[in-house]
Design an enzyme around this catalytic site. Sequence first.
Site, PDB file in Angstrom:
ATOM      1  CB  SER A  99      10.973 -36.378  14.169  1.00 51.17           C
ATOM      2  OG  SER A  99       9.514 -37.098  14.360  1.00 51.17           O
ATOM      3  CE  LYS A 117       9.491 -37.001   6.281  1.00 52.48           C
ATOM      4  NZ  LYS A 117      10.101 -38.160   5.835  1.00 52.48           N
ATOM      5  CD  GLU A 142       8.680 -39.575  -1.702  1.00 55.18           C
ATOM      6  OE1 GLU A 142       9.209 -39.386  -2.599  1.00 55.18           O
ATOM      7  OE2 GLU A 142       9.210 -39.770  -0.631  1.00 55.18           O
TER       8      GLU A 142
END
Lengths: 394, 253
Positions: free
Chosen positions: A377, A89, A111
């Site tokens: 990930s 991220k 968000e």
Amino acid sequence: MKYQVDENGFYGDFGGAYIPEMLYPNVEELRQNYIEISGSESFQKEFKSLLKDYVGRPTPLYFAERLSKKYNTKIYLKREDLCHTGAHKINNTIGQILMAQRLGKSRIIAETGAGQHGVATATVCALMGIECVVYMGALDIKRQAPNVARMKMLGAEVRSAQSGSKTLKDATNEAIRDWINNPVDTHYIIGSVVGPHPYPDMVARFQSVISSETQAQLLEKEGRDYPDHVIACVGGGSNAAGLYYHFLDDPRVNIIAVEAAGKGIDTGESAATSALGKEGIIHGSKTLLMQTPDGQITEPYSISAGLDYPGVGPMHAHLFRTKRAEFISIPDQEAMDWGLTLSQMEGIIPAIETAHAFAALDVRKFSPEEIIVFNCSGRGDKDLETYIDYFKLK
Amino acid sequence: MNRIDQSFQGDQKLLSIYFSAGHPELEDTVPILQALQDSGVDMVEIGLPFSDPLADGPTIQESSTQALRNGMSTEKLFDQLQNIRESIHLPLVLMGYFNPMLQFGIERFCQKCQAIGIDGLIIPDLPVELYHQQYKSLFDQYNLYNMFLITPQTSEERIRYIDKVSSGFIYMVSSASVTGAKNTFGKAQENYFKRIGKMQLKTPQLVGFGISNSETFQAATRYSRGAIIGSAFIKFLEQKGVNSISDFVKNFR
């Protein structure tokens, strides 16, 4: 490039910017500037330097020997779980904070569902000394207490989204409303390849560092700069978009997307958008989404909060419709089992989202000489509580 | 002539009321319309409820959620409105988000609107460019107006463009905000109202968002042709009920 966004912001039938007029000036400002800004020399220099020294890139491309032996094929893991803050991220939030600075913005909103994107946003805001407000569904705030604490420790304000089902989709609605109410000084850092154009393309570009590193690392290890298969889990789809990016138009590379089937596709508690979704509009983008026949957006379910989104990015909707990518869906139980398998065979505790991707090995046959790259990930620290409860490890 | 154009013929300031269909009770739609007409309002926006109304503040969100819980749907609303033109002669505008219309089928949606006697639509998340590329010819075919929004941040060039392609009226959003009542307007709003008034646009403007009492109504209509009241009316309905609607409307007359 056939599978990239076109000049109108569409991936085939999907994408676009279905936004209220109140958002037009902000989204248009971004659309007109994002390519020039992110392509400029000063931006690239700062972006690359932060990815290297702050995030810890390049992340390793690790040959998983025991796993490869067991499945009689060549399995590589792209170790995004080793990024600062524990997942891919942050590649995007670093890019977007630099974008926001160049657009003269002094306040950031975001968000978050599981809290990973919220933490990655709070982190870059702390790094740059910029005010940060993260919207999170009231239900998720309860479920993900450690990440809420991390965001607060990083100096962010966490605001509870009380509307609708009080999860990720409602947090996104609240963030959009905040942007409508603060149109001049605020930049909205969306966490996935969703939202109105140019977000899906911009986020995919920032995440594309994953596939560009993979090319170079494969060349070094295998003597060719492409694998036979790339496999990633898809919620909104940002880690998948990053891994696929440089292989989208390379027909030698097969693309596999793994969605969360939740309790099973036909149970009404699932997040398998490609199987259950229909074309529609969510958060400013035309894509596949789960909805009632009347067009009301329905609530997805998955044991992993990061795959718990009723839509999928427009790039992925296009990959699905054109059959460029194979889509499979994996139920909670198999994903959880893979969390344990990867931990005990490779010494890597994956996020539950990530664990879904590996279950592709049970669904599909691969031959011995084939090279597979998984996007590993995220790491499983945030999911320890769920793993412990599930496997009764206490 | 379209009823919306007709309503702009006189000199009076128009009062337009928004409510969410199916709220407070599922079958309130027709009684509310009748009471609004009897009380002398000039136009009505009927809200088609949506699960994720991202341009709306808490009041309209909650009314929308309640309406869906009550069983409201596109199909149901069209059923309720089937014979509405036997009793209601006010201009009627449907206001809703694009996804439910898309699922109903845009052409079928337009057909239904025409058959019932709907005069126009407001679709906040269908931008003017996409409308023109993909849907305008269909709307024209069924004699439906589609109204667009402008905000204090909309550039002059874009306002001119929207004015050029608009029919009916321009929905002037009073401030940079989601829907919801405010008690007063500040200097910034007044300057914005004045600025738009001076542009001499061909399309009349109605001001909406944040209008709750006669003070805000007066301020909003000083430089425009009228105003739209939504959240304040919905709050009133929740507290006082359909039978008291004329008391609400009186405040603005």
